[in-house]
Scaffold this motif. Structure first.
Motif, short mmCIF file in Angstrom:
data_model
loop_
_atom_site.label_atom_id
_atom_site.label_comp_id
_atom_site.label_asym_id
_atom_site.label_seq_id
_atom_site.Cartn_x
_atom_site.Cartn_y
_atom_site.Cartn_z
N ARG A 96 -26.48 17.94 -8.99
CA ARG A 96 -27.03 17.56 -10.29
C ARG A 96 -27.10 16.04 -10.36
O ARG A 96 -26.45 15.33 -9.61
N TRP A 97 -27.88 15.56 -11.33
CA TRP A 97 -27.99 14.13 -11.56
C TRP A 97 -26.67 13.61 -12.13
O TRP A 97 -26.04 14.30 -12.93
N TRP A 99 -26.00 11.50 -14.44
CA TRP A 99 -25.99 11.39 -15.90
C TRP A 99 -25.94 12.75 -16.58
O TRP A 99 -25.73 12.85 -17.77
N ARG A 100 -26.10 13.84 -15.82
CA ARG A 100 -25.99 15.19 -16.37
C ARG A 100 -24.55 15.71 -16.30
O ARG A 100 -24.26 16.75 -16.87
N ARG A 101 -23.69 15.02 -15.63
CA ARG A 101 -22.31 15.48 -15.44
C ARG A 101 -21.59 15.67 -16.77
O ARG A 101 -20.99 16.70 -17.02
N SER A 103 -22.76 16.09 -19.84
CA SER A 103 -23.33 17.12 -20.71
C SER A 103 -23.04 18.53 -20.20
O SER A 103 -22.90 19.44 -20.99
N THR A 104 -22.91 18.72 -18.88
CA THR A 104 -22.65 20.06 -18.37
C THR A 104 -21.17 20.39 -18.37
O THR A 104 -20.81 21.55 -18.46
N GLU A 105 -20.29 19.39 -18.29
CA GLU A 105 -18.86 19.67 -18.28
C GLU A 105 -18.39 20.20 -19.62
O GLU A 105 -17.51 21.03 -19.70
N HIS A 107 -20.07 22.13 -21.64
CA HIS A 107 -20.60 23.46 -21.90
C HIS A 107 -20.04 24.54 -20.99
O HIS A 107 -20.34 25.71 -21.14
N GLU A 116 -25.36 22.34 -11.26
CA GLU A 116 -26.65 22.62 -11.87
C GLU A 116 -27.72 22.35 -10.82
O GLU A 116 -27.65 21.43 -10.04
N LEU A 118 -31.26 21.06 -9.41
CA LEU A 118 -32.14 19.94 -9.78
C LEU A 118 -33.52 20.42 -10.12
O LEU A 118 -34.05 21.33 -9.71
#
Length: 118
Positions: A96-97, A99-101, A103-105, A107, A116, A118
């Protein structure tokens, strides 16, 4: 020069260790598909660590000699290329990107974290 040798050595040791873990995982524990996924991640980690040392060696080498505009431009280009490689490897390992780390942690619910796509 010693830091450069250490960087290359870490990449080599990381590649050998990742390969041994891959073969063991494929034959004994998790099966070949899961072992392959782990192999790529472990190999990427070894390369990332080695690249960090190689960048440090380049910085030290540039500062140790009389800094000229040409040396600084070459250093900047080397760091830019290695930073891009490090970023690419990090995305490959994490799946995953960066900067997405965050937001996904938030949830994810218990259990193993799944990267996630790509």
């Amino acid at each position: 020069m010693g830091i450069e040798v250490a960087g290359v050595g870490i990449i080599l040791v990381g590649a050998i260790a990742a390969t041994l873990v891959f073969v063991y995982g494929g034959l004994v524990t998790v099966g070949w598909p899961a072992a392959y996924h782990r192999y790529r991640a472990n190999l990427g980690r070894g390369i990332l660590l080695g690249l960090e040392l190689l960048v440090a060696a380049d910085i030290i080498g540039t500062v140790a000699v009389t800094p000229s505009v040409e040396n600084l431009l070459i250093l900047g280009l080397i760091i830019l290329i290695r930073t891009f490689l490090s970023f690419s490897l990090e995305v490959e390992i994490e799946g995953r990107w960066p900067w997405r780390r965050a937001s996904t942690e938030g949830h994810e619910s218990g259990g193993e974290r799944r990267p996630e796509r790509l």
